[in-house]
Design an enzyme around this catalytic site. Structure first.
Site, short mmCIF file in Angstrom:
data_model
loop_
_atom_site.label_atom_id
_atom_site.label_comp_id
_atom_site.label_asym_id
_atom_site.label_seq_id
_atom_site.Cartn_x
_atom_site.Cartn_y
_atom_site.Cartn_z
N ILE A 259 -49.60 15.71 -65.63
CA ILE A 259 -50.53 15.08 -64.68
C ILE A 259 -49.72 14.84 -63.40
O ILE A 259 -49.60 13.72 -62.92
CB ILE A 259 -51.14 13.82 -65.31
CG1 ILE A 259 -52.31 13.30 -64.45
CG2 ILE A 259 -50.09 12.77 -65.63
CD1 ILE A 259 -53.54 14.17 -64.53
N HIS A 260 -49.22 15.93 -62.86
CA HIS A 260 -48.23 15.97 -61.78
C HIS A 260 -48.30 14.79 -60.80
O HIS A 260 -47.38 13.99 -60.70
CB HIS A 260 -48.39 17.27 -60.98
CG HIS A 260 -48.30 18.52 -61.80
ND1 HIS A 260 -47.14 18.97 -62.39
CD2 HIS A 260 -49.25 19.43 -62.12
CE1 HIS A 260 -47.38 20.12 -63.01
NE2 HIS A 260 -48.65 20.41 -62.88
#
Ligand code: RIB
Ligand code: CA
Length: 332
Positions: A259-260
């Site tokens: 979930i950069h």
């Protein structure tokens, strides 16, 4: 404890959505402004997505300003070219990790009363920097086009920036080619301007973001809360896991997913979430034939050049997912 005043510059995108939920619903942050930049999708689409997310999570009070619709120098279709390259790299699904809308997997209400403000992103950022009594932390989670233009247009305001906590780049995690990451690839020249600005930078690149992989248990924990924000987050996390893992098949992920962008916000909310980082010299490739926008990290300190970037390698997963659940549950 005083709240930390921040500006989030984003290109929603599923992980940008998570970044916005953390930023808007953490009691530690005061989001002064959200700005949008073309990256994952066109400026029109990412701006519509940012407005939809903020309205849906109950953050209508936060102004949104639209920014640049293309990189400073590169072609406007650079993102499409990047995605086309990825598709050549593997038999990825159509429309990439974020889908046609940029937020495939959840349908927002047709009507959204929240609109962008009159002035553009760079002016709006400058206004916040000028008027704030405290220094502002910038949290870019897309290409750095807006931030680079802010630095070039308002050099007198650089001293009003506390730090830049950005999602971008990579050091020793190889995604497609060494040092290559999407945000820095889209606008290499903007990235170089920001990394050479002298502003303190904490870089949450793929080394950090692929060390924080959510799974179905995280999705289920968030979905267990019955508010609409948690429902939206869980649906989009589920969709992103499918799309990401079927776009970047060579990574071999099946039931976990990064979930950069949320990493760059989480590290501002609670710096102790960063369990491993290193000050390095990082330069940006802008003249390469093969590595446009690469964050060339001197991780063996061979060049002996100034260490301009804190590169994050690892984060505390358990407390990160607690944060995702808490902030989603605090939403509308
Ligand atoms: O490489 C990951 C980055 O590219 C994230 O910001 C994602 O939203 C995409 O913009
Ligand atoms: Ca993004």
């Amino acid at each position: 404890m005083n709240k930390i005043p921040v500006i989030v510059d984003c290109d929603p995108g599923h992980d940008d959505m998570m970044a916005l939920v953390l930023a808007c619903h953490s009691p530690r942050l005061d989001v002064k402004l959200v700005t949008t930049v073309s990256g994952n999708k066109s400026l029109e689409l990412v701006t519509r997505n940012a407005l939809n997310v903020l309205h849906y999570i109950g953050a209508d009070h936060i102004p949104v300003a639209a920014g640049c619709d293309r990189p400073i120098v590169r072609r406007k279709d650079h993102a499409e070219a990047a995605i086309a390259e990825l598709r050549r790299h593997s038999d990825s699904i159509e429309n990439g990790a974020h889908g046609a809308s940029g937020l495939d997997g959840f349908t927002f209400p047709e009507e959204n009363p929240k609109k962008v403000i009159e002035i553009r992103a760079v002016e709006a950022m400058a206004q916040v920097l000028r008027e704030s009594e405290e220094k502002i932390t910038l949290i870019p989670t897309g290409p750095l086009t807006n931030v680079a233009l802010l630095i070039r247009c308002y050099p007198n305001l650089i001293s009003r920036i506390e730090k830049i906590s950005l999602m971008g780049g990579t050091c020793q995690f190889v995604f497609t080619r060494p040092f290559m990451e999407f945000n820095t690839f889209i606008d290499p020249e903007a990235t170089k301007i920001v990394f050479e600005s002298g502003i303190p930078i904490t870089m949450y690149g793929y080394d950090a973001t692929y060390s924080v992989l959510y799974d179905q248990t995280v999705i289920d924990r968030i979905a267990s809360h019955k508010n609409q924000t948690s429902y939206m987050v869980s649906e989009l996390l589920k969709a992103f896991m499918y799309r990401h893992n079927n776009t970047f098949k060579w990574l071999g992920l099946t039931d976990t997913c990064p979930i950069h962008d949320a990493c760059a916000v989480a590290g501002v909310i609670d710096p102790t979430l960063v369990t491993e980082s290193k000050m390095l010299h990082v330069d940006i490739e802008t003249a390469g034939n093969y590595f446009d926008g690469a964050t060339v990290c001197d991780y063996e300190d061979i060049l002996g050049l100034p260490h301009n970037v804190e590169v994050v390698y690892r984060m505390d997963n358990a407390r990160f997912f607690d944060l995702m659940e808490e902030c989603s549950a605090r939403g509308k």
